[in-house]
Enzyme design. Structure first.
Site, PDB file in Angstrom:
ATOM      1  N   GLU A 103       0.832  -1.211   0.000  1.00  0.00           N
ATOM      2  CA  GLU A 103       0.000   0.000   0.000  1.00  0.00           C
ATOM      3  C   GLU A 103       0.866   1.261   0.000  1.00  0.00           C
ATOM      4  OE1 GLU A 103      -4.176  -0.898   2.050  1.00  0.00           O
ATOM      5  OE2 GLU A 103      -2.515  -1.568   3.301  1.00  0.00           O
ATOM      6  N   GLU A 123      -3.939  -9.568   3.524  1.00  0.00           N
ATOM      7  CA  GLU A 123      -4.744  -9.271   4.714  1.00  0.00           C
ATOM      8  C   GLU A 123      -5.949 -10.190   4.865  1.00  0.00           C
ATOM      9  OE1 GLU A 123      -2.695  -5.341   3.754  1.00  0.00           O
ATOM     10  OE2 GLU A 123      -3.545  -7.020   2.635  1.00  0.00           O
TER      11      GLU A 123
END
Length: 680
Positions: A103, A123
């Site tokens: 990210e 995740e």
């Protein structure tokens, strides 16, 4: 210092150093934000490179901060500052750029990756979704369909694939990554800033694509909340502005983070790592070099065990008693490898390399120079003892002698040798080349060196290992026996086998006890010479109903092994129950669930009390990786913690009159319930 900076020819090189995986802790986030502020205000800085020392770029958020009060700067805020900078920012990626690390890279304006490195957003495997813009920025770079695959499945991709998708702008040799990143940053000075969040050219997609993706992966996503949330978040990227999409992502992330499933999956994450530690074995315990392995028995289990080591590049000598059995075993190993090659998981060269490491033989003496010998012969103590007595006279001193027994007393087996300190249980689960669990059974005299070596080997062959003490059935099968006993009682009391199975499948297990029995074969352990119609299972075997292989067991099966409830089996059960004096009744799904699972938790508590397992989380790891317990429920002991030990205790007391004769409630369970404590 976690973050250092240096200006090189107008490029601010920002380097994080937070071993072992450069997790984005509070200190790292603070250092990165300070560096971005320096870049924004210092006229000497014309461009920025974000890089990491050590073995990897940022491999995720700091998971130890999950559930704790947030500390500014948050990761989303940091990434927005990176993206908003009016000077080009290049992320130099190496190792495994995962989760929050990717990210951060998405917030940068350019990405250069070391050849051979990996990138991913895993995740979802912790019951979460990327919560720092990943669900909004990734589809803007790679398109919706590729983003869905990466986010909702969580599997990493290679840097080369990432370049093909447009996620990575350039590849570099690993030893030239930093210099290449600086050169790229200098090249982009003065060029328009390509902010990921501003792109929309790859967001157009067919609305049906989301439903099609969910449908195609329905089996993989069964029971899981996070994949569906991932799909919703990516869908938001296509329907709203970046700002609104980020709000949707954050709301979904918060919902998942505070839910039971993510708590369970995060528990497992730490539990798997804890299981690798043996509390009373020093870290510096010397290991026994294992460069050659022997396996006795070329059947399903022995062949699977053999494949584990061949795939890891370890030569194996495979021993059988008869040539036909040996030939079948070798042929099955090759067939399994070739099936993997046909699916693209292996190359033909890898198949041949593995097979070249295999030495099949009928001579036990060929094991004399092996460093580890694993027997996988028939589960009968007499046979095991004979094998180990013979091995003791053949195998070189210092070698490890291992039994693959799933129930038998390892100490009794070890006592047949002159070196019980070299004997250990290695309980593989079938199919052994696929199932991840390995129960390492520690005998009373097993040496620390043998135990530590076995743990290291488990990692080498891709297993998740849990240490167990010696008892009947060790951790997993000892608890399974409780469940199976109750299942057998329930069908005599009035529940139908398919009702029992349905309740467990609904709970999240891949199959119920009677489906599992049919799959394995009802005649395992059944002796036609001594059979006496003493159980329903014996009667079915006597009738030739021995499971899927005979197209009839508890269920009736068609040619494709699809099972349907059997009216005949219902009648067999009813007649047996009547003779045994059972008063048949309606049994609710809730009672079925409690009767099957609460006794397992109770047995787990006894296992902890006796020191058979080191910790409750070890029991959870055994059940998730060995028996199909749904990962999103964290394992039986974690599940008991979630519903409360008091609930389990009250349920057992409520069903006390129907539980197996001699059933005893664990003192550990009672104490945990009365004090409001937890097993984990």
């Amino acid at each position: 210092m976690n973050v250092n900076t240096q200006i090189t020819d107008g490029v601010l090189v920002v380097v994080s150093d937070n071993p072992p995986v450069n997790a984005l802790s509070y200190a790292v986030r603070s250092g990165l934000l300070a560096a971005i502020e320096t870049a924004r205000t210092d006229p000497a800085v014309k461009a920025v490179v974000i890089a990491c020392d050590g073995r990897t770029f940022h491999a995720g958020a700091d998971i130890t901060e999950f559930g704790k009060p947030p500390q500014a700067p948050s990761l989303p805020d940091l990434i927005e500052e990176i993206e908003a900078l009016d000077k080009p920012v290049v992320a130099a990626l190496h190792g495994t750029t995962l989760g929050g690390g990717l990210e951060v890279a998405l917030g940068a304006h350019y990405r250069i990756a070391a050849a051979g490195s990996k990138l991913g957003l895993p995740e979802v495997k912790l019951g979460l979704l990327p919560g720092a813009g990943g669900t909004q920025r990734l589809p803007r770079l790679v398109g919706v369909e590729a983003a869905l695959g990466m986010i909702a499945k969580g599997d990493p991709i290679s840097a080369e694939t990432a370049q093909d998708l447009g996620l990575v702008d350039k590849l570099a040799a690993p030893d030239a990554l930093r210099d290449s990143a600086i050169a790229l940053a200098q090249e982009m000075i003065g060029q328009p800033i390509p902010r990921t969040g501003a792109r929309t050219d790859k967001l157009s997609t067919d609305r049906d694509a989301f439903d099609a993706f969910a449908k195609a992966n329905a089996r993989r996503f069964r029971g899981l909340e996070a994949p569906q949330a991932c799909i919703e978040a990516v869908k938001a990227a296509t329907e709203t502005s970046l700002e609104d999409g980020l709000k949707t992502e954050r709301a979904l992330f918060t919902q998942l983070m505070t839910g039971d499933q993510s708590a369970a999956l995060r528990h497992l994450f730490f539990a798997e790592r804890a299981a690798a530690k043996i509390d009373d074995v020093p870290k510096d315990t010397p290991r026994i070099p294992v460069t050659k392995v022997g396996v006795i028995g070329g059947g399903t289990m022995g062949g699977g065990i053999t494949m584990n080591f061949l795939s890891a590049g370890v030569p194996v000598t495979l021993v059988e008693r008869e040539q036909d059995a040996l030939d079948r075993g070798v042929a099955t190993i090759r067939k399994n490898y070739e099936a993997s090659a046909a699916k693209g998981r292996l190359t033909e060269q890898q198949v041949e390399q593995a097979m070249a490491l295999l030495t099949p033989t009928l001579e036990m003496e060929a094991l004399s120079d092996c460093d580890l010998v694993i027997e996988a012969v028939f589960e009968l103590m007499k046979i095991k003892k004979e094998v180990f007595s013979r091995l003791d006279s053949i195998v070189k001193p210092g070698a490890i002698l291992a039994t693959n027994t799933s129930y038998l007393n390892v100490d009794e087996i070890a006592a047949t040798t002159s070196r019980p300190e070299s004997v250990v249980g290695l309980h593989f689960f079938s199919p052994a080349n696929i199932m991840k669990l390995l129960e390492i059974v520690r005998g009373a005299k097993t040496s620390d060196a043998v135990l530590a070596t076995a743990m290291d080997l488990s990692r080498k062959i891709g297993k998740v290992a849990v240490v167990s003490g010696v008892c009947d059935g060790f951790i997993g099968n000892r608890m399974l026996a409780q469940r199976q006993g109750e299942a057998n009682s329930l069908i005599l009391e009035g529940a139908k086998p398919w009702d029992v199975d349905r309740v467990l499948v609904k709970f999240g297990l891949p199959m119920g006890p009677f489906q599992m029995a049919d799959l394995a074969g009802l005649d395992i352990g059944w002796d036609p010479d001594t059979t006496a119609s003493s159980t329903v299972r014996e009667i079915l075997c006597e009738e030739g109903r021995r499971g899927q292989k005979t197209q009839a067991g508890f269920y009736d099966y068609d040619a494709n092994r699809r099972g349907v409830p059997s009216a005949h089996v219902e009648e067999v059960i009813a007649q047996f129950a009547e003779k045994a004096g059972y008063a048949r009744r309606e049994i609710t799904d809730q009672e079925i669930l409690e009767r099957l699972l609460y006794p397992m938790v109770n047995e787990g508590a006894k296992i902890l009390d006796e020191g058979i397992a080191q910790r409750a989380s070890d029991i959870d790891v055994v059940w998730v990786y060995g028996y199909g317990w749904p990962s999103y429920r964290g394992g039986p002991m974690f599940w008991a913690d979630q519903i409360g030990a008091k609930t389990v205790l009250e349920g057992l007391e409520r069903h006390a009159d129907r539980l197996a004769e001699g059933f005893e409630i664990s003192a550990r369970l009672r104490q945990t319930a009365e004090t409001g404590g937890a097993f984990n």
